[in-house]
Design a protein around this motif. Structure first.
Motif, PDB file in Angstrom:
ATOM      1  N   VAL A 151      -3.985  15.228  11.609  1.00 27.73           N
ATOM      2  CA  VAL A 151      -3.892  15.494  13.171  1.00 27.73           C
ATOM      3  C   VAL A 151      -3.460  16.722  13.196  1.00 27.73           C
ATOM      4  O   VAL A 151      -3.892  17.678  13.894  1.00 27.73           O
ATOM      5  CB  VAL A 151      -2.948  14.308  13.809  1.00 27.73           C
ATOM      6  N   VAL A 152      -2.617  17.307  12.306  1.00 25.35           N
ATOM      7  CA  VAL A 152      -1.888  18.532  12.352  1.00 25.35           C
ATOM      8  C   VAL A 152      -2.761  19.638  12.384  1.00 25.35           C
ATOM      9  O   VAL A 152      -3.022  20.727  13.118  1.00 25.35           O
ATOM     10  CB  VAL A 152      -0.859  18.701  11.606  1.00 25.35           C
ATOM     11  N   PHE A 153      -3.876  19.798  11.398  1.00 25.98           N
ATOM     12  CA  PHE A 153      -4.759  20.555  11.023  1.00 25.98           C
ATOM     13  C   PHE A 153      -6.030  20.637  11.731  1.00 25.98           C
ATOM     14  O   PHE A 153      -6.812  21.562  11.961  1.00 25.98           O
ATOM     15  CB  PHE A 153      -5.082  20.579   9.534  1.00 25.98           C
ATOM     16  N   ALA A 154      -6.502  19.371  11.998  1.00 22.99           N
ATOM     17  CA  ALA A 154      -8.024  19.178  12.680  1.00 22.99           C
ATOM     18  C   ALA A 154      -7.937  19.294  14.147  1.00 22.99           C
ATOM     19  O   ALA A 154      -8.733  19.685  14.799  1.00 22.99           O
ATOM     20  CB  ALA A 154      -8.577  17.906  12.147  1.00 22.99           C
ATOM     21  N   ALA A 159      -3.030  11.125   7.177  1.00 23.02           N
ATOM     22  CA  ALA A 159      -3.585  11.063   8.409  1.00 23.02           C
ATOM     23  C   ALA A 159      -2.953  11.898   9.423  1.00 23.02           C
ATOM     24  O   ALA A 159      -3.383  12.391  10.332  1.00 23.02           O
ATOM     25  CB  ALA A 159      -3.423   9.420   8.793  1.00 23.02           C
ATOM     26  N   PHE A 160      -1.379  12.028   9.161  1.00 26.98           N
ATOM     27  CA  PHE A 160      -0.667  12.966   9.968  1.00 26.98           C
ATOM     28  C   PHE A 160      -1.014  14.472   9.830  1.00 26.98           C
ATOM     29  O   PHE A 160      -1.019  15.101  10.652  1.00 26.98           O
ATOM     30  CB  PHE A 160       0.611  12.800   9.307  1.00 26.98           C
ATOM     31  N   THR A 219       0.892  -1.137   0.057  1.00 29.28           N
ATOM     32  CA  THR A 219      -0.079   0.146  -0.039  1.00 29.28           C
ATOM     33  C   THR A 219       0.708   1.249  -0.048  1.00 29.28           C
ATOM     34  O   THR A 219       2.087   1.140   0.433  1.00 29.28           O
ATOM     35  CB  THR A 219      -0.924   0.014   1.442  1.00 29.28           C
ATOM     36  N   GLN A 220       0.292   2.394  -0.498  1.00 28.55           N
ATOM     37  CA  GLN A 220       1.085   3.562  -0.407  1.00 28.55           C
ATOM     38  C   GLN A 220       1.070   4.384   0.897  1.00 28.55           C
ATOM     39  O   GLN A 220       0.294   4.212   1.514  1.00 28.55           O
ATOM     40  CB  GLN A 220       0.563   4.445  -1.481  1.00 28.55           C
ATOM     41  N   VAL A 221       2.286   4.799   1.292  1.00 29.52           N
ATOM     42  CA  VAL A 221       2.534   5.370   2.563  1.00 29.52           C
ATOM     43  C   VAL A 221       1.839   6.687   2.326  1.00 29.52           C
ATOM     44  O   VAL A 221       1.704   7.105   3.836  1.00 29.52           O
ATOM     45  CB  VAL A 221       4.001   5.654   2.591  1.00 29.52           C
ATOM     46  N   ARG A 222       1.454   7.273   1.309  1.00 31.24           N
ATOM     47  CA  ARG A 222       1.020   8.616   1.595  1.00 31.24           C
ATOM     48  C   ARG A 222      -0.440   8.689   2.358  1.00 31.24           C
ATOM     49  O   ARG A 222      -0.949   9.502   2.761  1.00 31.24           O
ATOM     50  CB  ARG A 222       0.509   9.157  -0.053  1.00 31.24           C
ATOM     51  N   TYR A 223      -1.307   7.467   2.472  1.00 26.78           N
ATOM     52  CA  TYR A 223      -2.220   7.539   3.505  1.00 26.78           C
ATOM     53  C   TYR A 223      -1.910   7.931   4.645  1.00 26.78           C
ATOM     54  O   TYR A 223      -2.781   8.690   5.750  1.00 26.78           O
ATOM     55  CB  TYR A 223      -3.080   6.386   3.422  1.00 26.78           C
ATOM     56  N   LEU A 224      -0.941   7.502   5.295  1.00 25.19           N
ATOM     57  CA  LEU A 224      -0.177   7.549   6.487  1.00 25.19           C
ATOM     58  C   LEU A 224       0.151   9.313   6.778  1.00 25.19           C
ATOM     59  O   LEU A 224      -0.197   9.850   7.740  1.00 25.19           O
ATOM     60  CB  LEU A 224       1.043   6.982   6.991  1.00 25.19           C
ATOM     61  N   GLY A 232       7.900  17.351   1.675  1.00 25.65           N
ATOM     62  CA  GLY A 232       7.492  17.549   0.726  1.00 25.65           C
ATOM     63  C   GLY A 232       5.724  17.313   0.572  1.00 25.65           C
ATOM     64  O   GLY A 232       4.939  17.113  -0.559  1.00 25.65           O
ATOM     65  N   LEU A 233       5.094  16.914   1.877  1.00 27.15           N
ATOM     66  CA  LEU A 233       3.737  16.639   1.787  1.00 27.15           C
ATOM     67  C   LEU A 233       2.832  17.514   1.914  1.00 27.15           C
ATOM     68  O   LEU A 233       1.524  17.574   1.482  1.00 27.15           O
ATOM     69  CB  LEU A 233       3.377  15.822   3.376  1.00 27.15           C
ATOM     70  N   LEU A 234       3.141  18.921   1.776  1.00 22.60           N
ATOM     71  CA  LEU A 234       2.228  20.037   1.467  1.00 22.60           C
ATOM     72  C   LEU A 234       1.958  20.465   0.048  1.00 22.60           C
ATOM     73  O   LEU A 234       1.505  21.451  -0.072  1.00 22.60           O
ATOM     74  CB  LEU A 234       2.891  21.270   2.477  1.00 22.60           C
ATOM     75  N   THR A 235       3.005  19.826  -0.767  1.00 20.95           N
ATOM     76  CA  THR A 235       2.681  20.326  -2.276  1.00 20.95           C
ATOM     77  C   THR A 235       1.350  19.696  -2.793  1.00 20.95           C
ATOM     78  O   THR A 235       1.084  18.705  -2.433  1.00 20.95           O
ATOM     79  CB  THR A 235       4.009  19.840  -3.020  1.00 20.95           C
TER      80      THR A 235
END
Length: 131
Positions: free
Chosen positions: A67-70, A63-64, A55-60, A114-117
């Motif tokens: 948690v940061v934004f919600a 979720a991260f 599975t792709q790690v991008r789902y984690l 680079g998760l915010l791009t």
């Protein structure tokens, strides 16, 4: 003792509401089982091989970021009310500073990885390049 009676009543009402909802769903939901509907399906992946699949790690990462934004929004709104109290104001300000610092560290980590791009802009810029 009345507190326990109230708690037992709330728990009993919650359990009763759950049972009534499940029975109502069972009676009102349409049933048309077919072979396709009865196959295993999880996260948009059809089972084509054995039980193990990558599975792709991008789902984690999603979720991260959730948690940061919600979670910060859930914590910030009640904090605004506590800050008005003269006795709790300074202590809650320090606690909120620690909480926001932890969120900023998480957000900086997400930005560094680079998760915010935006996903659409990266693929669009590659497709518009001249060949």
């Amino acid at each position: 003792m009345t507190g326990y009676v109230v708690l037992a009543g709330v728990l009993l009402a919650g359990a009763l509401l759950f049972v009534v909802a499940m029975l109502g769903r069972r009676m009102l939901a349409p049933r048309a089982p077919t072979r396709a509907k009865l196959t295993t399906y999880e996260s948009g992946v059809d089972p084509v091989t054995g039980g193990w699949a990558q599975t792709q790690v991008r789902y984690l990462a999603y979720a991260f970021l959730y948690v940061v934004f919600a979670v910060d929004a859930v914590y910030l709104f009640p904090w605004a009310l506590v800050l008005r109290d003269a006795h709790l104001g300074v202590a809650s300000l320090v606690e909120m500073g620690i909480f926001v610092a932890a969120l900023v560290v998480g957000l900086a980590h997400a930005a560094r990885r680079g998760l915010l791009t935006w996903v659409g802009t990266a693929s669009a810029s590659r497709s518009e390049s001249p060949r």
